[in-house]
Write a protein that holds these residues in place. Structure first.
Motif, PDB file in Angstrom:
ATOM      1  N   VAL A   8     -30.149 -28.539   1.723  1.00 22.16           N
ATOM      2  CA  VAL A   8     -29.998 -28.097   0.341  1.00 22.16           C
ATOM      3  C   VAL A   8     -28.825 -27.133   0.201  1.00 22.16           C
ATOM      4  O   VAL A   8     -28.089 -27.157  -0.796  1.00 22.16           O
ATOM      5  N   GLN A   9     -28.597 -26.300   1.208  1.00 19.74           N
ATOM      6  CA  GLN A   9     -27.538 -25.294   1.165  1.00 19.74           C
ATOM      7  C   GLN A   9     -26.140 -25.890   1.123  1.00 19.74           C
ATOM      8  O   GLN A   9     -25.182 -25.177   0.841  1.00 19.74           O
ATOM      9  N   ARG A  10     -26.023 -27.159   1.366  1.00 19.86           N
ATOM     10  CA  ARG A  10     -24.706 -27.799   1.281  1.00 19.86           C
ATOM     11  C   ARG A  10     -24.200 -27.868  -0.156  1.00 19.86           C
ATOM     12  O   ARG A  10     -23.003 -28.013  -0.385  1.00 19.86           O
ATOM     13  N   LYS A  41     -28.193 -21.337  -8.084  1.00 15.38           N
ATOM     14  CA  LYS A  41     -27.547 -22.131  -9.132  1.00 15.38           C
ATOM     15  C   LYS A  41     -26.903 -23.379  -8.543  1.00 15.38           C
ATOM     16  O   LYS A  41     -26.306 -23.353  -7.488  1.00 15.38           O
ATOM     17  N   LEU A  42     -27.020 -24.490  -9.287  1.00 14.65           N
ATOM     18  CA  LEU A  42     -26.424 -25.744  -8.861  1.00 14.65           C
ATOM     19  C   LEU A  42     -24.901 -25.655  -8.847  1.00 14.65           C
ATOM     20  O   LEU A  42     -24.304 -25.081  -9.755  1.00 14.65           O
ATOM     21  N   ARG A  81     -29.486 -37.727  -5.274  1.00  9.44           N
ATOM     22  CA  ARG A  81     -29.309 -36.352  -4.802  1.00  9.44           C
ATOM     23  C   ARG A  81     -29.144 -36.301  -3.286  1.00  9.44           C
ATOM     24  O   ARG A  81     -28.314 -35.537  -2.769  1.00  9.44           O
ATOM     25  N   TYR A  82     -29.892 -37.119  -2.579  1.00  9.53           N
ATOM     26  CA  TYR A  82     -29.786 -37.162  -1.122  1.00  9.53           C
ATOM     27  C   TYR A  82     -28.395 -37.598  -0.697  1.00  9.53           C
ATOM     28  O   TYR A  82     -27.795 -37.026   0.227  1.00  9.53           O
ATOM     29  N   LYS A 139     -25.775 -35.337   1.507  1.00  8.34           N
ATOM     30  CA  LYS A 139     -25.224 -35.849   2.763  1.00  8.34           C
ATOM     31  C   LYS A 139     -23.709 -35.990   2.718  1.00  8.34           C
ATOM     32  O   LYS A 139     -23.079 -36.297   3.729  1.00  8.34           O
ATOM     33  N   GLY A 140     -23.116 -35.783   1.528  1.00  7.29           N
ATOM     34  CA  GLY A 140     -21.675 -35.870   1.397  1.00  7.29           C
ATOM     35  C   GLY A 140     -21.130 -37.287   1.466  1.00  7.29           C
ATOM     36  O   GLY A 140     -19.990 -37.499   1.889  1.00  7.29           O
TER      37      GLY A 140
END
Length: 279
Positions: free
Chosen positions: A135-137, A154-155, A203-204, A208-209
């Motif tokens: 999530v921290q990514r 915040k997003l 979102r996943y 994962k970029g």
């Protein structure tokens, strides 16, 4: 004769392909995650916050859409269905209008009202499954092991596409399949599910970029698993009004699946292999 044999061969090959996809989907265990999402959501009260914060406006929108659809479209559709279903047309038309209303409602609600809430639910579920590093990514995460939603910062960016009419247009393109008894309805649900499955992991993919090409490859290699997740998830969201609740539980289910992929603890060897490739 050659044309007849070719058609027969094509039909057999298509049947084998569908059988293989169905078998792979069953082995993946992905179809269990929409149900897991319901139980996990109900047992983790912190995950209720995003839903409760948007409950009043979404219910108001849903009632408005259903009322308008019945007022403007029920009689015309009942007249058309009377030619096919006879005395059952009144009931069939009502069910059809409810299905149409639910689809329009879910597309508009996700785009205009609950987009951020669904992201928070997905990320909060990942936090509750010890996936803070993932999530921290994309957003800051507060330290501690308390309320998963309260720990979210915040997003940075939002993964879901803003509203376009394509989803509704695609839905109405497939809608005539429902006029084919049993088989048509099954095909309609499968087509909806195949679209829904990959969308549930938007979102996943961002966390994962993945770029467009890597995401497309990922989905193609796991199309059976995503279809097996998407079919029950899409069916749940077709329930009028209550579909908004299932949108959140499906999001939880998708996040649980993502957490299992990250931990390499999927429900089958296929999911464990998928997790290893994701690293």
């Amino acid at each position: 004769m050659l044309a007849k044999e070719k058609i027969k061969q094509t039909a057999v090959e298509e049947a084998e392909r569908i059988k293989a996809l169905t078998t792979d989907g069953a082995r993946s265990g992905a179809y269990l995650y929409p149900l897991k999402g319901i139980f996990y959501f109900m047992s983790h009260r912190a995950l209720w916050k995003p839903l409760l914060s948007k409950l009043a406006p979404t219910i108001t929108m849903g009632i408005g859409i259903i009322s308008s659809m019945f007022f403007f479209t029920y009689l015309p559709q009942a007249a058309v269905l009377a030619l096919v279903n006879g005395p059952l047309a009144a009931v069939s038309a009502a069910l059809l209008v409810l299905s149409e209303s639910s689809t329009i409602f879910m597309v508009l609600a996700k785009s205009m009202l609950i987009e951020g809430s669904l992201i928070d639910t997905f990320d909060g579920t990942l936090l509750s499954r010890d996936q803070a590093s993932l999530v921290q990514r994309e957003r800051p995460v507060k330290s501690g092991r308390g309320d998963a939603i309260a720990r979210l910062g915040k997003l940075a960016t939002k993964p879901f596409a803003k509203f376009t009419p394509s989803a509704i247009i695609r839905y109405f393109m497939y809608l005539p399949l429902n006029f084919i008894p049993v088989v048509g309805t099954v095909l309609f649900v499968i087509l909806q599910g195949r679209r829904y499955g990959p969308a549930a992991h938007s979102r996943y993919f961002q966390l994962k970029g993945m770029n467009a090409s890597s995401k497309e490859k990922w989905i193609q290699e796991r199309q059976a698993a995503y279809a097996s997740f998407g079919v029950p998830a899409a069916l749940l969201e077709m329930v009028p009004i209550a579909g908004i609740f299932f949108a959140f539980t499906n999001t939880v289910g998708a996040a649980l699946w993502a957490a299992d992929l990250e931990a390499g603890q999927g429900t089958s060897p296929e999911l464990r292999k998928t997790a290893e490739k994701a690293q």
